[in-house]
Design an enzyme around this catalytic site. Sequence first.
Site, short mmCIF file in Angstrom:
data_model
loop_
_atom_site.label_atom_id
_atom_site.label_comp_id
_atom_site.label_asym_id
_atom_site.label_seq_id
_atom_site.Cartn_x
_atom_site.Cartn_y
_atom_site.Cartn_z
N VAL A 13 0.85 -1.18 0.00
CA VAL A 13 0.00 0.00 0.00
C VAL A 13 0.89 1.23 0.00
O VAL A 13 1.70 1.42 0.92
CB VAL A 13 -0.92 0.04 1.24
CG1 VAL A 13 -1.83 1.26 1.19
CG2 VAL A 13 -1.74 -1.24 1.34
N ASP A 38 10.13 7.22 -2.16
CA ASP A 38 9.56 8.22 -3.06
C ASP A 38 8.83 7.46 -4.16
O ASP A 38 9.45 6.75 -4.95
CB ASP A 38 10.68 9.09 -3.64
CG ASP A 38 10.18 10.15 -4.61
OD1 ASP A 38 8.98 10.16 -4.95
OD2 ASP A 38 11.01 10.96 -5.06
N ASN A 65 -2.31 4.18 -3.38
CA ASN A 65 -3.05 5.11 -2.52
C ASN A 65 -2.39 6.48 -2.43
O ASN A 65 -3.07 7.48 -2.19
CB ASN A 65 -3.18 4.50 -1.13
CG ASN A 65 -3.85 5.42 -0.14
OD1 ASN A 65 -4.99 5.82 -0.32
ND2 ASN A 65 -3.14 5.79 0.91
N TYR A 133 -5.33 18.26 -10.55
CA TYR A 133 -5.92 17.08 -9.91
C TYR A 133 -6.93 16.41 -10.83
O TYR A 133 -6.96 15.18 -10.95
CB TYR A 133 -6.59 17.51 -8.61
CG TYR A 133 -7.00 16.36 -7.72
CD1 TYR A 133 -6.05 15.69 -6.94
CD2 TYR A 133 -8.32 15.93 -7.64
CE1 TYR A 133 -6.41 14.64 -6.11
CE2 TYR A 133 -8.69 14.88 -6.82
CZ TYR A 133 -7.73 14.23 -6.06
OH TYR A 133 -8.09 13.18 -5.25
N LYS A 137 -6.63 12.47 -12.16
CA LYS A 137 -7.58 11.42 -11.82
C LYS A 137 -8.32 10.89 -13.05
O LYS A 137 -8.73 9.72 -13.08
CB LYS A 137 -8.55 11.91 -10.75
CG LYS A 137 -7.87 12.20 -9.41
CD LYS A 137 -7.08 10.99 -8.89
CE LYS A 137 -6.44 11.25 -7.54
NZ LYS A 137 -5.70 10.07 -7.02
#
Length: 232
Positions: A13, A38, A65, A133, A137
């Site tokens: 994760v 990183d 995530n 953003y 996405k």
Amino acid sequence: MSSTTSAHRTCIVTGGADDCAKSLLEEDRARLVTLKADVTSASDMEGVFATVIEKFGQINVVVNNAGIADHFAPIGDVEKEYLERVLAVNTVAPAMISEMAVRHMLKQDPSGGTILNVASASGAHGFRAGVAYAMSKHVVIGLTKNIAAFYGPKGIRYVAIMPGGMATNIVSPEMMENSHQEGLQLAMKMRGAGGSMCPFPEVAKVVLSLCSDGMQSVNGACVSVDNGWTSF
């Protein structure tokens, strides 16, 4: 960055390592490894995969995530360096990590696994956030469906969740104060009568469900987890 095992399944994760440690394996920390890396660095991430395989022998699940928000800036006002940073973390990193995951999942015995992207409601709408953003996405949704189509027949499922608002630092007074105010107001207007904030534990349960056994028929799905926000 966390790696955990659950019922003999190994999961990587990215992002939120401390939260993962508290919520998933509080009673069995021996099954948890936290690493600082990183996500935009190929060498760092190759090191993460190598460490996890050395300790657990396999990789069954990868959850992309890690991500960063923007400041609601439109294209006319966004700084080039900031745009590049958001895209590097939110799009290039998941693609690179997915390539590593696919490579390892195909050669392990038995082959296969699940990769999950944390996308956003912004991935299906125009101005729920700034341009950086929103771009990132939308790319994540395309990445999810493209990889799912090719690798699903090879035993690797690829899915995404599309959360609505969550109580991250994006709702902090400092974030609001430093945001592009016209862009912020437009984003809030677009929110309209939408749902309330989504609690982290509930979102985590959806992730666990999508990555669990018995979900083999779910591939390429982009699941809304937004309290009905995008239904309005």
